[in-house]
Design a protein around this motif. Structure first.
Motif, PDB file in Angstrom:
ATOM      1  N   TRP A  53       0.767  -1.355   0.026  1.00  0.00           N
ATOM      2  CA  TRP A  53      -0.088   0.059  -0.004  1.00  0.00           C
ATOM      3  C   TRP A  53       0.930   1.164   0.007  1.00  0.00           C
ATOM      4  O   TRP A  53       0.355   2.268  -0.417  1.00  0.00           O
ATOM      5  CB  TRP A  53      -0.959   0.026   1.397  1.00  0.00           C
ATOM      6  N   ASN A 183      -4.366  -2.174  13.427  1.00  0.00           N
ATOM      7  CA  ASN A 183      -5.096  -3.173  13.502  1.00  0.00           C
ATOM      8  C   ASN A 183      -6.387  -2.835  14.385  1.00  0.00           C
ATOM      9  O   ASN A 183      -6.347  -2.611  15.324  1.00  0.00           O
ATOM     10  CB  ASN A 183      -4.328  -4.444  13.930  1.00  0.00           C
ATOM     11  N   GLU A 184      -7.499  -2.706  13.581  1.00  0.00           N
ATOM     12  CA  GLU A 184      -8.756  -2.201  14.389  1.00  0.00           C
ATOM     13  C   GLU A 184      -9.479  -2.953  15.192  1.00  0.00           C
ATOM     14  O   GLU A 184     -10.231  -2.960  15.942  1.00  0.00           O
ATOM     15  CB  GLU A 184      -9.601  -1.496  13.301  1.00  0.00           C
ATOM     16  N   ALA A 189      -8.190   2.965  16.571  1.00  0.00           N
ATOM     17  CA  ALA A 189      -7.824   3.705  15.550  1.00  0.00           C
ATOM     18  C   ALA A 189      -8.360   5.173  15.890  1.00  0.00           C
ATOM     19  O   ALA A 189      -7.646   6.273  15.552  1.00  0.00           O
ATOM     20  CB  ALA A 189      -8.543   3.279  14.202  1.00  0.00           C
ATOM     21  N   LYS A 205      -7.903   8.106   6.466  1.00  0.00           N
ATOM     22  CA  LYS A 205      -7.581   6.515   6.216  1.00  0.00           C
ATOM     23  C   LYS A 205      -7.333   6.257   4.799  1.00  0.00           C
ATOM     24  O   LYS A 205      -8.252   6.677   3.999  1.00  0.00           O
ATOM     25  CB  LYS A 205      -8.820   5.774   6.775  1.00  0.00           C
ATOM     26  N   ARG A 207      -6.381   3.041   3.248  1.00  0.00           N
ATOM     27  CA  ARG A 207      -6.650   1.720   2.908  1.00  0.00           C
ATOM     28  C   ARG A 207      -7.211   1.060   3.910  1.00  0.00           C
ATOM     29  O   ARG A 207      -6.701   1.115   5.250  1.00  0.00           O
ATOM     30  CB  ARG A 207      -5.613   1.045   2.242  1.00  0.00           C
ATOM     31  N   THR A 208      -8.079   0.133   3.699  1.00  0.00           N
ATOM     32  CA  THR A 208      -8.675  -0.855   4.735  1.00  0.00           C
ATOM     33  C   THR A 208      -9.107  -2.045   4.102  1.00  0.00           C
ATOM     34  O   THR A 208      -9.398  -2.232   2.841  1.00  0.00           O
ATOM     35  CB  THR A 208      -9.893  -0.400   5.327  1.00  0.00           C
ATOM     36  N   GLU A 209      -8.602  -3.292   4.644  1.00  0.00           N
ATOM     37  CA  GLU A 209      -8.785  -4.392   4.014  1.00  0.00           C
ATOM     38  C   GLU A 209      -8.912  -5.728   5.133  1.00  0.00           C
ATOM     39  O   GLU A 209      -8.065  -5.524   5.991  1.00  0.00           O
ATOM     40  CB  GLU A 209      -7.659  -4.783   3.023  1.00  0.00           C
ATOM     41  N   PRO A 210      -9.987  -6.418   5.212  1.00  0.00           N
ATOM     42  CA  PRO A 210      -9.813  -7.576   6.274  1.00  0.00           C
ATOM     43  C   PRO A 210      -8.977  -8.574   5.928  1.00  0.00           C
ATOM     44  O   PRO A 210      -8.556  -8.846   5.015  1.00  0.00           O
ATOM     45  CB  PRO A 210     -11.508  -7.871   6.019  1.00  0.00           C
ATOM     46  N   ASP A 237     -10.272  -6.179  10.237  1.00  0.00           N
ATOM     47  CA  ASP A 237      -9.896  -5.021   9.434  1.00  0.00           C
ATOM     48  C   ASP A 237      -8.542  -4.601   9.871  1.00  0.00           C
ATOM     49  O   ASP A 237      -8.342  -4.000  11.257  1.00  0.00           O
ATOM     50  CB  ASP A 237     -11.012  -3.831   9.630  1.00  0.00           C
ATOM     51  N   VAL A 238      -7.588  -4.395   8.997  1.00  0.00           N
ATOM     52  CA  VAL A 238      -6.222  -3.613   9.035  1.00  0.00           C
ATOM     53  C   VAL A 238      -6.114  -2.542   8.188  1.00  0.00           C
ATOM     54  O   VAL A 238      -7.039  -2.470   7.008  1.00  0.00           O
ATOM     55  CB  VAL A 238      -5.225  -4.694   8.915  1.00  0.00           C
ATOM     56  N   SER A 239      -5.926  -1.362   8.534  1.00  0.00           N
ATOM     57  CA  SER A 239      -5.938   0.092   7.836  1.00  0.00           C
ATOM     58  C   SER A 239      -4.777   0.610   7.973  1.00  0.00           C
ATOM     59  O   SER A 239      -3.683   0.303   8.760  1.00  0.00           O
ATOM     60  CB  SER A 239      -7.017   0.966   8.548  1.00  0.00           C
TER      61      SER A 239
END
Length: 246
Positions: A53, A183-184, A189, A205, A207-210, A237-239
């Motif tokens: 990213w 790491n939400e 966050a 924010k 990017r976010t992806e599980p 979810d990590v962002s």
């Protein structure tokens, strides 16, 4: 008292680290093999996400705070960064970063130091990009941990986050950008954004992806079962956040 989901995940991460063989090993990510020294947190799928990213720019000066095994530093150099510096409180992580830089042919561009946040940097150092995937598990203040692998996971009271933003401006170029992983599931966050704002940075924010983990790996406790889907999978979810001066 039952543990929260964050506490369960934190305990699992530490047990995974404790169970790793106490010897040099390798792991495979992004099409390459990476050396991993004992007591260094190995590159994992979250490391891969954050590394891919990051908007590396040719000719830029890149700093990573918490470089671990050095995968992100190596990729930064391979993507055209003119100079790359890795910092880590764990001496083995700094050594590990240099090993992987040599393994992948970028040792002339990558430097790594043992450092508690920015302590090892010269006061005149400036960077166009500063990245950190800091310790995510927000334990209670006073929780003791070692300076090895646990220091890569635990941040009692988010004190490391606070130190980072209190001093990062001293090393950020005028138009530079800060990128931070979050790491939400185990972190906080909203507090991260508040800490950055208090230090004078505007954030978003990026990017976010599980990341999906079988719940049985962590343990089928009430908190874990409540968060898992019907297939027994936790989707965490990590962002990545970007911060800059106003």
């Amino acid at each position: 008292m039952e543990k929260t989901l964050a506490e369960e995940i934190g305990a699992w991460l530490l047990s995974e680290m404790d169970s790793r063989p106490k010897k040099r090993s390798t792991t495979y990510l992004l099409g390459k093999h990476w050396e991993v020294l004992p007591d260094v947190w190995p590159p994992d799928p979250v490391t891969r996400l954050f590394t891919t990213w990051l908007p590396f720019t040719a000719g830029s000066r890149f700093l990573e705070v918490g470089c671990g095994a050095g995968m992100t530093c190596v990729v930064a150099a391979q993507h055209g960064c003119a100079s790359v510096v890795g910092l880590d409180i764990n001496p083995q992580a700094a050594e590990n970063t240099l090993l992987n830089a040599q393994r992948h042919g970028v040792s002339d561009l990558v430097t790594a130091y043992t450092s508690d946040v920015f302590d090892a940097l010269d006061s005149s150092a400036k960077f166009d990009m500063i990245f950190s995937n800091p310790p995510q598990i927000k334990m209670a203040v006073g929780r003791e941990h070692s300076m090895g692998a646990e220091a890569a996971a635990l941040d009692p009271g988010f004190m490391m986050h606070r130190r980072f933003f209190r001093h990062v401006g001293e090393f950020l170029a005028q138009d530079g950008r800060i990128y931070m992983g979050a790491n939400e599931a185990v972190g906080d966050a909203p507090e991260l954004e508040r800490i950055a704002a208090e230090a004078g940075f505007v954030g978003r924010k990026l990017r976010t992806e599980p990341v999906q983990i079988p719940a049985a790996l962590i343990g089928l406790t009430p908190a874990v079962k409540a968060a898992a889907d019907e297939h027994g999978i936790l989707s965490l979810d990590v962002s990545m956040f970007e911060f800059r001066r106003p």
